[in-house]
Design a protein around this motif. Structure first.
Motif, PDB file in Angstrom:
ATOM      1  N   LEU B  15     -23.751  48.704   6.777  1.00  0.00           N
ATOM      2  CA  LEU B  15     -23.099  47.487   6.073  1.00  0.00           C
ATOM      3  C   LEU B  15     -22.797  46.267   6.512  1.00  0.00           C
ATOM      4  O   LEU B  15     -22.981  45.323   5.906  1.00  0.00           O
ATOM      5  N   LEU B  16     -22.459  46.244   7.983  1.00  0.00           N
ATOM      6  CA  LEU B  16     -22.064  44.832   8.547  1.00  0.00           C
ATOM      7  C   LEU B  16     -23.918  44.155   8.735  1.00  0.00           C
ATOM      8  O   LEU B  16     -23.991  43.105   9.007  1.00  0.00           O
ATOM      9  N   SER B  17     -24.914  44.975   8.532  1.00  0.00           N
ATOM     10  CA  SER B  17     -26.252  44.266   8.519  1.00  0.00           C
ATOM     11  C   SER B  17     -26.424  43.639   7.422  1.00  0.00           C
ATOM     12  O   SER B  17     -27.359  42.687   7.502  1.00  0.00           O
ATOM     13  N   LEU B  18     -25.694  43.760   6.208  1.00  0.00           N
ATOM     14  CA  LEU B  18     -25.695  42.981   5.290  1.00  0.00           C
ATOM     15  C   LEU B  18     -25.124  41.479   5.147  1.00  0.00           C
ATOM     16  O   LEU B  18     -25.537  40.637   4.839  1.00  0.00           O
ATOM     17  N   ARG B  19     -24.171  41.714   5.887  1.00  0.00           N
ATOM     18  CA  ARG B  19     -23.201  40.611   6.089  1.00  0.00           C
ATOM     19  C   ARG B  19     -22.070  40.750   6.890  1.00  0.00           C
ATOM     20  O   ARG B  19     -21.536  41.821   6.617  1.00  0.00           O
ATOM     21  N   PRO B  20     -21.467  39.760   7.571  1.00  0.00           N
ATOM     22  CA  PRO B  20     -20.265  40.077   8.555  1.00  0.00           C
ATOM     23  C   PRO B  20     -19.125  40.492   7.309  1.00  0.00           C
ATOM     24  O   PRO B  20     -18.864  39.889   6.246  1.00  0.00           O
ATOM     25  N   MET B  21     -18.250  41.482   7.739  1.00  0.00           N
ATOM     26  CA  MET B  21     -17.218  41.882   6.705  1.00  0.00           C
ATOM     27  C   MET B  21     -16.135  42.460   7.518  1.00  0.00           C
ATOM     28  O   MET B  21     -16.100  42.761   8.575  1.00  0.00           O
ATOM     29  N   SER B  22     -14.828  42.321   6.816  1.00  0.00           N
ATOM     30  CA  SER B  22     -13.877  43.047   7.135  1.00  0.00           C
ATOM     31  C   SER B  22     -13.697  44.383   6.848  1.00  0.00           C
ATOM     32  O   SER B  22     -14.300  44.699   6.017  1.00  0.00           O
ATOM     33  N   GLY B  23     -12.887  45.226   7.529  1.00  0.00           N
ATOM     34  CA  GLY B  23     -12.551  46.609   7.151  1.00  0.00           C
ATOM     35  C   GLY B  23     -12.107  46.707   5.521  1.00  0.00           C
ATOM     36  O   GLY B  23     -12.605  47.477   5.053  1.00  0.00           O
TER      37      GLY B  23
END
Lengths: 190, 190
Positions: B15-23
DNA sequence: AGATACATGTAAGTTGTTACATGATTAC
DNA sequence: GTAATCATGTAACAACTTACATGTATCT
């Protein structure tokens, strides 16, 4: 004495409704008869039976055998049968099953096309084998359990497997074709 | 530093490979984008991100916002990307999913026919709704993510859902008919 | 001699969910 | 004013798997 929640103890009651069984028998049944939609490990079965016995839902009788080890035969009590029927009436809670194949495919852009193809191809083989098993099991059931009132229900569960596997098989074929297409498009651009 | 095993940490990396994200973002993504084949709860996500950060597979940056609470934005590191790719290559372990509907139907002989019918009917409704959702999602994806290299893969996962739900729907219709048949046979005998 | 089937059970570890705790902002 | 959304995290509990421990009998 709670005995609420989980479907595991209820699955045990259901299996014992067919005939008295030992924990070992139950494990066999699970992996042979309902293995395509259910699983139970010894670590669940033995403690589970003990708890059911403590709650008075099953009865334990130890069968002593010369040579062979003792068998603890469990059978359903009247209370247990009632409990099973109550549970059967409760609407099924549908939770989204986790599907690792789809998760990996969702991130398929990060790996070589052969990797994605391999995942789909092995899933295809899995369902091809499964279809054969379902057909064989249905045949055997119709032979061995003709006149058994359970037969139509058991065939329904096998039919579910058939429909499911046939559909996924079709999806696998389509998906393999699409993966090839993506690859050839990528090459054409180069 | 193990970080082996479970697909949950790998799902987070994906999921983080798609874009930086928070929990929080991740939770949203899971329930909105991949909710039809995956689930993650906060109790898995937050500790999971912490462990990934400790292993150097993701990087945390705290974004301070006036008014709104701080956001901990996680992004994939080079190591994390590598780890994700390695995991994607590992063959998918297919385990038999537990299916409570089939378990209850297997023991269907113990309850009134209306109970079995209800189980199947509500499953039917579930998949009817699901089919609509898949179709809507595919349409939206084709609109919003045209040119996104992920698009074909994401459509494949939606297609899986379509094939699956359509097949189960067909099974539901057949099974309802069979249940009616069993009932009328039973009545005729009386 | 070694593997497999029969048979019961426990302990440790993994994985996961739910509820709780906290608190601001925005939309109705 | 009150419900929903944003936002992070923990603790307790529930469920489940695997490996271990033990031992006999039968088949190859």
């Amino acid at each position: 004495m709670k005995m609420e929640g989980g479907s595991t103890p209820n699955a045990l009651l259901g299996l014992l409704s067919l005939r008295p069984m030992s924990g070992y028998d139950i494990r066999q049944m699970v992996s042979r008869s309902i293995g395509h939609f259910w699983s139970e490990s010894y670590g669940q079965i033995y403690p589970g039976l003990k708890r059911l016995a403590a709650a008075g839902l099953v009865e334990k009788k130890t069968e002593r055998n010369k040579g062979k080890p003792d068998r603890n035969l469990y059978s359903l009590t009247a209370d247990g049968r009632e409990r099973l029927q109550e549970w059967l009436k409760i609407p099924v809670a549908e939770e989204t099953a986790r599907n690792e194949l789809l998760l990996k495919l969702f991130f398929g852009v990060h790996v070589a096309m052969s990797v994605n193809r391999e995942h789909v191809a092995s899933n295809m083989e899995f369902h091809q084998r499964a279809l054969k098993v379902y057909t064989a099991m249905a045949k055997q059931l119709r032979r061995d359990k003709a006149n058994d009132p359970n037969l139509p229900y058991w065939l329904m569960t096998l039919n579910y497997g058939r429909h499911h596997s046939a559909a996924i098989l079709k999806w696998c074929r389509e998906t393999l074709a699409e993966l090839d297409e993506i690859e050839s498009k990528g090459k054409r651009r180069k």
